[in-house]
Design an enzyme around this catalytic site. Structure first.
Site: not given
Length: 321
Positions: A240, A269, A287
């Site tokens: 993360r 993000e 991602h």
């Protein structure tokens, strides 16, 4: 028509088809990212909300007066959901552990190889048309075989990454974990647990993050800890973005304090700092940790299994609250 269910993003077609067959489901056909207001309205108007990592559900919208009693998270991480608030208001939250382990571990190894061998930089050079041909001193990277890999968080994905690195590349494995772990699998690849995170950072040639995000680990890899790393070391993050002080990491990369980084997740993000995008010693991916057809379908099916169990009065297998 049964419980009203809303899906916040497009999911794989086989999963959406089953959701539409079994529930009164509203799908997000144009795949737009829901605003905070849309998410709040969904919690008020639907019985179940099926979310993704990009849907922030903070404490202020998980409060009284909402209709939803179930939140099914498409992903293993749930730091974007105010879990304590959900529990307080009697909302069941589930996630999708297990099914994305292998693909995320594969991607961690991909990033490690790409940054160490300067593969991203090399491809950019080719596409730009500036490669002049083979040269003995051109774009020299570092080998990973026989190096030391430091795993931060020895859960399912951390173990899978360590297994690939040790048996595939002969890497020595060290790790840091909140609790002590010692079992046959770890002994099979001679993994050594470090007493402190600082010890791991100072000893590893490659550091790979596999710990949860959220309040407990926010900023875990801060400026002081990044300074513990070796100048030739590489930093990999498929966990993360909030676990890392992104500004401190960029400073370290710009100043040569570490050799490079491979990043699949980011602090905000999808807003990636321009300074980070300008660096040649960084591999950046959008991602993609779980982004295989098999895994994304399996994740959706896990949400469907949890949702079905909840409305049939059974215990959801992946219940968080």
């Amino acid at each position: 028509m049964g419980p009203r269910v809303i899906v916040t993003r497009r999911w794989p077609e086989p999963v959406e088809r089953l959701l539409a067959e079994r529930f009164n489901a509203r799908l997000n056909h144009d795949d737009h990212r829901m605003t905070r207001q849309e998410l709040a309205e969904s919690l008020r108007d639907f019985d179940a909300v099926l979310t993704t990592v990009g849907d922030e559900l903070p404490e202020e919208i998980l409060k009284g007066g909402i209709r939803a009693r179930f939140i099914g998270n498409f992903g293993v991480g749930y730091n974007h959901i105010a879990i304590d608030s959900a529990r307080e208001h009697g909302i069941t939250v589930t996630n999708t552990p297990g099914v994305l382990t292998d693909c995320t571990a594969d991607l961690a190894i991909t990033l490690m190889l790409m940054v160490a061998r300067r593969a991203g930089q090399g491809e950019r050079e080719l596409r730009a048309g500036v490669w002049k041909g083979w040269c003995p001193t051109h774009m020299i990277g570092r080998k990973v075989t026989g190096r030391t890999l430091g795993i931060v968080g020895m859960g399912r994905i951390g173990r899978a990454t360590a297994r690939r690195a040790h048996f595939g590349f002969g890497m020595s494995i060290i790790f840091h974990n909140r609790s002590r772990v010692d079992d046959a699998e770890l002994r099979s690849f001679r993994a050594r647990q470090c007493d402190t995170l600082e010890e791991l950072l100072a000893s590893a040639d490659v550091v790979s993050l596999h710990c949860p995000g959220g309040d407990k680990n926010r900023g875990l890899i801060d400026r002081t800890r990044i300074a513990e790393m070796r100048p030739h070391s590489f930093f990999i993050n498929t966990a993360r973005g909030d676990v890392v002080d992104e500004g401190a990491l960029i400073d370290a990369l710009e100043n040569g304090c570490i050799a490079g980084a491979g990043l699949d997740v980011f602090a905000n993000e999808a807003r990636i700092p321009e300074r980070l995008k300008a660096l040649h010693n960084v591999v950046l991916l959008p991602h993609l940790g779980s982004a295989t057809e098999e895994t994304r379908v399996a994740m959706g099916m896990k949400v469907l299994q949890n949702l079905t169990a909840f409305y049939e009065g059974r215990e959801p297998p992946d219940r968080i609250t």
